[in-house]
Design an enzyme around this catalytic site. Sequence first.
Site, short mmCIF file in Angstrom:
data_model
loop_
_atom_site.label_atom_id
_atom_site.label_comp_id
_atom_site.label_asym_id
_atom_site.label_seq_id
_atom_site.Cartn_x
_atom_site.Cartn_y
_atom_site.Cartn_z
N GLU A 89 0.84 -1.19 0.00
CA GLU A 89 0.00 0.00 0.00
C GLU A 89 0.88 1.25 0.00
O GLU A 89 1.65 1.47 0.93
CB GLU A 89 -0.87 -0.05 1.27
CG GLU A 89 -1.63 1.21 1.54
CD GLU A 89 -2.35 1.13 2.90
OE1 GLU A 89 -2.26 0.10 3.58
OE2 GLU A 89 -3.00 2.12 3.25
N ASP A 95 -1.20 -1.42 5.73
CA ASP A 95 -1.06 -0.90 7.09
C ASP A 95 -1.99 -1.62 8.06
O ASP A 95 -3.05 -2.10 7.67
CB ASP A 95 -1.43 0.60 7.11
CG ASP A 95 -0.38 1.44 6.39
OD1 ASP A 95 0.71 0.88 6.10
OD2 ASP A 95 -0.66 2.61 6.09
N ASP A 105 -4.23 -0.75 9.91
CA ASP A 105 -5.33 0.11 10.35
C ASP A 105 -6.55 -0.12 9.47
O ASP A 105 -6.53 -0.99 8.60
CB ASP A 105 -4.88 1.59 10.33
CG ASP A 105 -4.46 2.04 8.94
OD1 ASP A 105 -4.76 1.30 7.95
OD2 ASP A 105 -3.82 3.09 8.82
N ASP A 138 -7.91 1.65 7.07
CA ASP A 138 -7.68 1.85 5.65
C ASP A 138 -6.94 0.66 5.05
O ASP A 138 -7.24 0.21 3.95
CB ASP A 138 -6.86 3.13 5.41
CG ASP A 138 -7.77 4.33 5.27
OD1 ASP A 138 -8.96 4.10 4.92
OD2 ASP A 138 -7.31 5.46 5.51
#
Length: 680
Positions: free
Chosen positions: A467, A540, A542, A544
């Site tokens: 990403e 990541d 998280d 997102d």
Amino acid sequence: MAPTDLFGGAGKSVPAPATKKSQKKQKSQENNPSGNADYTAADIEVLEGLEPVRRRPGMYIGGTDEKALHHLFAEVIDNSMDEAVAGHATWIEVELDAEGFLSINDNGRGIPVDPHPKFTDISALEVIMTTLHAGGKFDSKVYETSGGLHGVGISVVNALSSVLEVEIARNRELFKQTYSRGLPTSTLEKIGDVHNRRGTKIRFLPDPDIFGQSARFQPLRLLKMARSKAYLFGGVEIRWSCAESLLEGPSRDVPAQAVFHFPGGLKDYLAETLGNEHLVTGEIFSGNTKSAGKHGSVEWAVTWFTGDGFVNSYCNTVPTPEGGTHEAGFRSALLRSLKSYAELTGNNKKLAPVTSEDIMTSAAAMLAVFMREPEFVGQTKDRLATVEASKIVDVAVRDQFDIWLAASPARANKLLEWVIERSDERLRRRKEREISRKSAVRKLRLPGKLADCSRTAAEGTELFIVEGDSAGGSAKQARNRKIQAILPLRGKILNVANATKDKIIANQQISDLIQALGCATRANYLESDLRYERIILMTDADVDGAHIAALLITFFYREMPKLIDEGHLFLAVPPLYRISQGGKTLYARDDAHKDELMETQFKGRGKIDMSRFKGLGEMMPAQLKETTMDPAKRTLLKVSIRDADPEQTRDSVQKLMGNKPEARFNFIQENAEFAKDLDI
Ligand code: 0RA
């Protein structure tokens, strides 16, 4: 040279042999005759017995085309061959007359005509002619070698003939009965006395209602089938005759009369077929186990030549175009025998890479096994499955091949050199193919953003889909260039569950991804073209990141589900926390892990330093390597599709990722109470 099937293409296609269940079913029909006044009770169960054959002929003879038509002949001659193989018949006459009737006449024991023990008012003959599967199973001691084959029985031929006449010479008496479409049209009659005659003659006309008004037996095809039987069993003489008026077109060179008898068996056939093809050792290796032993016997002939190899295999003179256990035993015997000869002569190193493929690729082979109650599998029941066949062939061939090789070292060495060359050639070709594919992919199609690995073969390699460009930069520095490739994706990728086909095709990120993988999508997907062994999604830790991973998994699920099924898709597990105390540093992948480490690893001593990563891009390359990318230290999660209910999986993906926001909204409403640790 074409690897011609002895049988001129009239292969077998038969349903599964009678199972216990189907036999039971038949029995219950037998006990439950309907009340038609014109027939005896026994007649009616017979009627019911063959009705399915006329209703669905394809189930029994594989169709109603030319091939199926000739299958009728195979069925009848196979019965006569059984008599011959079992030692009861020495000749079989095949005659095609001008009206299209085909007769098969043998000098076997003759089908029994006495009352059938179970249906006392019907003859055994009539039971055999009118009951499915009754043929070979009627008396299991009947066929000493073959025991009924996997043929569907003469009753199927009877059901599909508009006229069928049987003549039986048995116990010095001659009997006759006629049938039409599976039903008797006369009673069994004694029509005379005979002195020097014994056997069964079946004369029939295939039903035009089933095979079409213009369906005709082809003399050439029948001739090839009949002749092959003589090769397959040296102990039988096949006498052929055909009406002159039928010998035109493709059959113009067919003799009106001929006698086939080949005591040399398969070796004769191979010699005749190969003609003056260039043979590697100049000789044919052939042999047999003479007696039809308790478990079965085998005959073979094989030679090596400069053409494309072939194996024609048979069980009880019936072709097995899909091979099976007998062929497996044959291949294994040739390979093992050759390897042990190489060992004996100090050539074992040179022979080490040789596989049975290298031996068979230029072998012309005929293989015939004879055994009781063989079992067949595969879509068309053309593959022999009887396990013992493998052993019988393996043992017999290995013994005699050992002797054959030892008998002439010059010949053996020629063969050895030849198969080593084949093996070298195979390996060379494989390498060439690999190189040309890789270089073509490399030059023409790799996306610019991909940092590829240096290893060309897929084995052991990994593609990290990362990403963001900044994480991509760290990953490029952290990777092992030899086996790890990096493809950075910018931001969120297109949601393929919510996009039109055109949009998907036009999307640059998606097309980069497809190109990097090399294996194409959907029906075109080919695992062998996948350029990496593992595809690892690295996002990541998280919300997102989870969303991007979900979008990517959706892409794989929709476009290359096999890639997931075959176990190539993984999720990297980057850490969320870095915790250090003194010289000790540990990483925690989530809050629970963090708590656990805090409790177990960092007690008492000194100040604890804890940082939370906001994203992969924040990590130093060395950290990224140590925590997420190094195969020796990282954790990977394998993505799989729970296949208990594929439909539910499809529904869930559609609901959560598809183009109906209401479905998603409902899902959130229904499940909101279960959500925790929301990172907002
Ligand atoms: C059932 C039992 C016996 C022979 C046959 C069938 C038989 C069938 C065909 C079909 C074509 N030719 C055939 N020859 C024989 C055994 C008879 C006995 O035990 O004597």
